[in-house]
Design a protein around this motif. Structure first.
Motif, PDB file in Angstrom:
ATOM      1  N   GLU A  24     -84.634  15.021  -3.772  1.00  0.00           N
ATOM      2  CA  GLU A  24     -84.407  13.658  -3.284  1.00  0.00           C
ATOM      3  C   GLU A  24     -84.203  12.805  -4.512  1.00  0.00           C
ATOM      4  O   GLU A  24     -84.633  13.167  -5.600  1.00  0.00           O
ATOM      5  N   GLU A  84     -90.954   6.647  -4.277  1.00  0.00           N
ATOM      6  CA  GLU A  84     -90.798   5.390  -3.551  1.00  0.00           C
ATOM      7  C   GLU A  84     -90.233   5.671  -2.142  1.00  0.00           C
ATOM      8  O   GLU A  84     -90.028   6.821  -1.758  1.00  0.00           O
ATOM      9  N   LYS A  94    -100.923   4.458  -7.418  1.00  0.00           N
ATOM     10  CA  LYS A  94    -100.730   5.849  -6.965  1.00  0.00           C
ATOM     11  C   LYS A  94    -101.027   6.826  -8.096  1.00  0.00           C
ATOM     12  O   LYS A  94    -101.692   7.840  -7.898  1.00  0.00           O
ATOM     13  N   TYR A 121     -84.396   7.606 -10.066  1.00  0.00           N
ATOM     14  CA  TYR A 121     -85.587   8.451 -10.060  1.00  0.00           C
ATOM     15  C   TYR A 121     -85.308   9.615  -9.109  1.00  0.00           C
ATOM     16  O   TYR A 121     -84.757   9.394  -8.030  1.00  0.00           O
ATOM     17  N   ARG A 158     -85.227   5.438 -16.469  1.00  0.00           N
ATOM     18  CA  ARG A 158     -85.886   4.285 -17.093  1.00  0.00           C
ATOM     19  C   ARG A 158     -86.415   4.669 -18.465  1.00  0.00           C
ATOM     20  O   ARG A 158     -86.659   5.837 -18.740  1.00  0.00           O
ATOM     21  N   TYR A 213     -92.684  11.965 -17.048  1.00  0.00           N
ATOM     22  CA  TYR A 213     -91.341  12.044 -16.464  1.00  0.00           C
ATOM     23  C   TYR A 213     -90.486  12.915 -17.372  1.00  0.00           C
ATOM     24  O   TYR A 213     -90.845  13.139 -18.534  1.00  0.00           O
ATOM     25  N   ARG A 266     -89.602  -5.542  -9.059  1.00  0.00           N
ATOM     26  CA  ARG A 266     -90.646  -4.696  -8.478  1.00  0.00           C
ATOM     27  C   ARG A 266     -91.375  -5.432  -7.347  1.00  0.00           C
ATOM     28  O   ARG A 266     -91.699  -4.831  -6.319  1.00  0.00           O
ATOM     29  N   SER A 277     -91.009  13.945 -12.124  1.00  0.00           N
ATOM     30  CA  SER A 277     -89.695  13.430 -11.742  1.00  0.00           C
ATOM     31  C   SER A 277     -88.798  13.247 -12.953  1.00  0.00           C
ATOM     32  O   SER A 277     -89.276  13.138 -14.081  1.00  0.00           O
TER      33      SER A 277
HETATM   34  P1  5GP Z   1     -92.337   3.554 -12.318  1.00  0.00           P
HETATM   35  O1  5GP Z   1     -91.128   3.041 -13.029  1.00  0.00           O
HETATM   36  O2  5GP Z   1     -93.348   2.472 -12.077  1.00  0.00           O
HETATM   37  O3  5GP Z   1     -92.919   4.779 -12.988  1.00  0.00           O
HETATM   38  O4  5GP Z   1     -91.855   4.046 -10.884  1.00  0.00           O
HETATM   39  C1  5GP Z   1     -91.178   3.185 -10.030  1.00  0.00           C
HETATM   40  C2  5GP Z   1     -91.185   3.741  -8.616  1.00  0.00           C
HETATM   41  O5  5GP Z   1     -90.425   4.954  -8.574  1.00  0.00           O
HETATM   42  C3  5GP Z   1     -92.593   4.107  -8.132  1.00  0.00           C
HETATM   43  O6  5GP Z   1     -92.734   3.653  -6.791  1.00  0.00           O
HETATM   44  C4  5GP Z   1     -92.600   5.617  -8.195  1.00  0.00           C
HETATM   45  O7  5GP Z   1     -93.475   6.190  -7.231  1.00  0.00           O
HETATM   46  C5  5GP Z   1     -91.165   5.925  -7.868  1.00  0.00           C
HETATM   47  N1  5GP Z   1     -90.754   7.266  -8.276  1.00  0.00           N
HETATM   48  C6  5GP Z   1     -91.205   8.004  -9.328  1.00  0.00           C
HETATM   49  N2  5GP Z   1     -90.610   9.193  -9.358  1.00  0.00           N
HETATM   50  C7  5GP Z   1     -89.778   9.233  -8.288  1.00  0.00           C
HETATM   51  C8  5GP Z   1     -88.884  10.241  -7.755  1.00  0.00           C
HETATM   52  O8  5GP Z   1     -88.749  11.348  -8.246  1.00  0.00           O
HETATM   53  N3  5GP Z   1     -88.185   9.896  -6.652  1.00  0.00           N
HETATM   54  C9  5GP Z   1     -88.302   8.689  -6.038  1.00  0.00           C
HETATM   55  N4  5GP Z   1     -87.584   8.489  -4.943  1.00  0.00           N
HETATM   56  N5  5GP Z   1     -89.126   7.737  -6.496  1.00  0.00           N
HETATM   57  C10 5GP Z   1     -89.859   7.998  -7.608  1.00  0.00           C
END
Ligand code: 5GP
Length: 188
Positions: A76, A107, A22, A85, A45, A57, A152, A41
């Motif tokens: 959200e 997600e 994505k 997240y 993590r 982030y 994951r 976001s």
């Molecule tokens: P990653 O750790 O790989 O960056 O993200 C893990 C998952 O969290 C991915 O599916 C990503 O799209 C999702 N994610 C990232 N930011 C947000 C957010 O603000 N809210 C939610 N609900 N999911 C998020």
């Protein structure tokens, strides 16, 4: 005295399992459409190598994240693979009021929350060409340890089962084709 109609932008949700690409798709999309905004976001993590606070982030502690929830600052939020997240609310409201298009890359649980609170948001789901290809991508990223990879992968099966909930499904096989499909979904 009449007030002018408020400009209204558009909220776009791009969901799909972790590792599906994505972020890469959205980076290319922004090169082609620089006016498109992508929400930043907050997460608990740890940053991966090369990730910059405030750019990829907002990296925050669990206490800070819980305070953001309590203060109603998130549009959200969800817990994913043992981390929080969430989408900060204010920049989204401002972008929509300014008539901009803004993309949330989130997600499944968060996408469902947005479906409730913003039923007019466009909901797009990105699929891998196969589960095996997804697993290979998550592993080749080499940025997560084995337990994190396992979490994951387990979560990706749950997410894939929900693809039909979305307005558009895009298969990220060839980057060029996926980008074209994404443009059709966004601008149709
Ligand atoms: P990653 O750790 O790989 O960056 O993200 C893990 C998952 O969290 C991915 O599916 C990503 O799209 C999702 N994610 C990232 N930011 C947000 C957010 O603000 N809210 C939610 N609900 N999911 C998020």
């Amino acid at each position: 005295m009449s007030t002018p109609a408020a400009a209204t932008g558009q909220l776009i949700v791009v969901a799909g399992p972790s590792g599906v690409g994505k972020g890469t798709l959205l980076a290319h999309l922004r090169d082609r459409h620089p006016d498109l905004r992508v929400s930043i976001s907050a997460t608990t993590r740890q940053p991966r190598p090369g990730e910059v606070d405030g750019q990829h982030y907002y990296f925050v502690s669990r206490a800070k994240f819980e305070e953001m929830i309590a203060q109603g600052e998130l549009l959200e939020w969800a817990e994913f693979a043992q981390n929080y997240y969430g989408t900060p609310k204010r920049p989204i409201k401002e972008a929509i009021a300014a008539g901009e298009r803004i993309v949330l890359e989130i997600e499944l649980i968060g996408a469902r929350q947005i479906r409730e609170s913003f039923p007019e948001a466009k909901q797009i789901f990105v699929l891998p060409p196969s589960v095996a290809a997804l697993e290979a991508r998550i592993r080749s990223r080499g940025q997560d340890n084995e337990p994190a990879i396992a979490r994951r992968l387990a979560q990706s099966k749950v997410e894939l089962a929900a693809a039909d909930e979305f307005d558009y499904q895009i298969v990220n096989d060839s980057l060029e084709t996926a980008l074209k499909d994404l443009e059709i979904a966004l601008f149709s």
